[in-house]
Design a protein around this motif. Structure first.
Motif, mmCIF file in Angstrom:
data_model
loop_
_atom_site.group_PDB
_atom_site.id
_atom_site.type_symbol
_atom_site.label_atom_id
_atom_site.label_comp_id
_atom_site.label_asym_id
_atom_site.label_seq_id
_atom_site.Cartn_x
_atom_site.Cartn_y
_atom_site.Cartn_z
ATOM 1 N N ASP A 251 0.835 -1.212 0.000
ATOM 2 C CA ASP A 251 0.000 0.000 0.000
ATOM 3 C C ASP A 251 0.868 1.259 0.000
ATOM 4 O O ASP A 251 0.556 2.249 -0.661
ATOM 5 C CB ASP A 251 -0.900 0.044 1.253
ATOM 6 C CG ASP A 251 -1.962 -1.048 1.205
ATOM 7 O OD1 ASP A 251 -2.147 -1.658 0.133
ATOM 8 O OD2 ASP A 251 -2.590 -1.295 2.256
ATOM 9 N N GLU B 96 -3.169 1.695 9.615
ATOM 10 C CA GLU B 96 -3.728 0.346 9.588
ATOM 11 C C GLU B 96 -3.767 -0.254 11.005
ATOM 12 O O GLU B 96 -4.768 -0.865 11.403
ATOM 13 C CB GLU B 96 -2.880 -0.527 8.650
ATOM 14 C CG GLU B 96 -3.315 -1.972 8.555
ATOM 15 C CD GLU B 96 -4.760 -2.149 8.083
ATOM 16 O OE1 GLU B 96 -5.252 -1.273 7.337
ATOM 17 O OE2 GLU B 96 -5.387 -3.147 8.476
ATOM 18 N N ARG C 218 1.125 4.587 -2.583
ATOM 19 C CA ARG C 218 0.972 5.964 -2.091
ATOM 20 C C ARG C 218 2.189 6.812 -2.481
ATOM 21 O O ARG C 218 2.050 7.971 -2.889
ATOM 22 C CB ARG C 218 0.791 5.920 -0.558
ATOM 23 C CG ARG C 218 0.458 7.210 0.114
ATOM 24 C CD ARG C 218 -1.033 7.458 0.241
ATOM 25 N NE ARG C 218 -1.675 6.511 1.126
ATOM 26 C CZ ARG C 218 -2.012 6.780 2.390
ATOM 27 N NH1 ARG C 218 -1.750 7.972 2.904
ATOM 28 N NH2 ARG C 218 -2.622 5.897 3.143
#
Ligand SMILES: [Zn+2]
Lengths: 203, 82
Positions: free
Chosen positions: A52, A85, A56
């Protein structure tokens, strides 16, 4: 192999495979160090977080101004992704109403039973003025966000429950703090009084 | 609504630190890598970075992320090249 900031950016813009693999490797190592105090984080979770994070970072390459090492900047983004997260997991079953069951009722604080010296009296009346400002000067959203933060809920989690984002919640609480400061000033308390009231241990 | 002494203290502390103009969490993220590197080598940070210090004193999440970033800074990959 060390490379310059410009090389990192241009090769990542070109989605060069070897550079992407190298960035992933560095971020996996750095997140391992950054999250060392979070013992429940395993390698699989770190790899997901890095996946992730790389997306980004690639999205934000144009925002990198080159004032730090590229890797430090990329790591700061990966840490934001990873901590977000972890906070989501930690707080997923907690609602705002659970931590603020009575957010709109009259405020009260702990009152000392011992005979209070002058400073404690001043602090008590300052705290009373702050509570009054909280009731009178803040909107319900400002009060909810500020109190949820005081109760320890992370900004991202407050934002998710209030249909907002972390940045907007920060601004909401910043406005709330400014209003409370104005309220305290109107009640006769200077910034110095406020700072003194917290710099000393008053039982 | 009841605030504990610790919560009341924390709120007063934050009000005492409040500035009219503050950077938000995204602006902090944009500057925190440079801030962390300069702090790590004991350099005096440039004026624009003082806003990062102020934000970190108020924002628990950015402070937590900054502390985590500092744990990575002894890494060879984060040091200047050459
Ligand atoms: Zn922040």
């Amino acid at each position: 192999m060390p490379r310059s900031n410009e090389q990192w950016v241009s090769r990542l813009k070109a989605r060069q495979d070897t550079t992407l693999i190298e960035l992933r490797g560095i971020l996996i190592r750095n997140l391992g160090k950054a999250l060392v105090r979070h013992s429940h984080v395993d390698e699989g979770l770190i790899e997901d977080m890095v996946q992730d994070s790389v997306m980004r970072i690639l999205d934000r390459l144009d925002q990198f101004e080159g004032n730090s090492q590229f890797v430090t900047w990329a790591t700061s983004i990966a840490i934001r992704v990873a901590m977000g997260e972890l906070r989501r997991r930690r707080w997923k079953d907690v609602s705002l109403s659970q931590i603020l069951p009575d957010a709109n009722t009259t405020f009260a604080g702990t009152v000392d039973s011992a005979p209070p010296p002058e400073r404690i009296l001043m602090r008590q009346s300052m705290v009373q003025a702050m509570y009054e400002a909280m009731e009178k000067c803040l909107s319900e959203r400002q009060r909810t966000a500020l109190l949820a933060e005081l109760k320890g809920m992370p900004l991202d989690e407050i934002a998710q429950r209030m249909g907002s984002n972390r940045n907007a919640i920060y601004k909401l609480t910043h406005d709330a703090r400014k209003k409370l400061r104005t309220g305290l000033e109107a009640a006769g308390y200077t910034a110095e009084d406020i700072n003194e009231s917290t710099s000393e241990v008053i039982a | 609504m009841r605030l504990s002494k610790e919560e009341t203290d924390e709120l007063l502390r934050q009000i005492g630190l409040t500035e009219d103009q503050e950077i938000d969490c995204d602006q902090c993220l944009a500057l925190v890598a440079e801030f962390a590197e300069q702090e790590a080598c004991g350099a005096r940070v440039r004026a624009a970075l003082e806003a990062v210090r102020q934000h970190l004193a108020i924002c628990g999440e950015c402070q937590e992320e900054y502390a985590a970033l500092c744990l990575t800074l002894d890494n060879a990959e984060t040091k200047p090249n050459g």
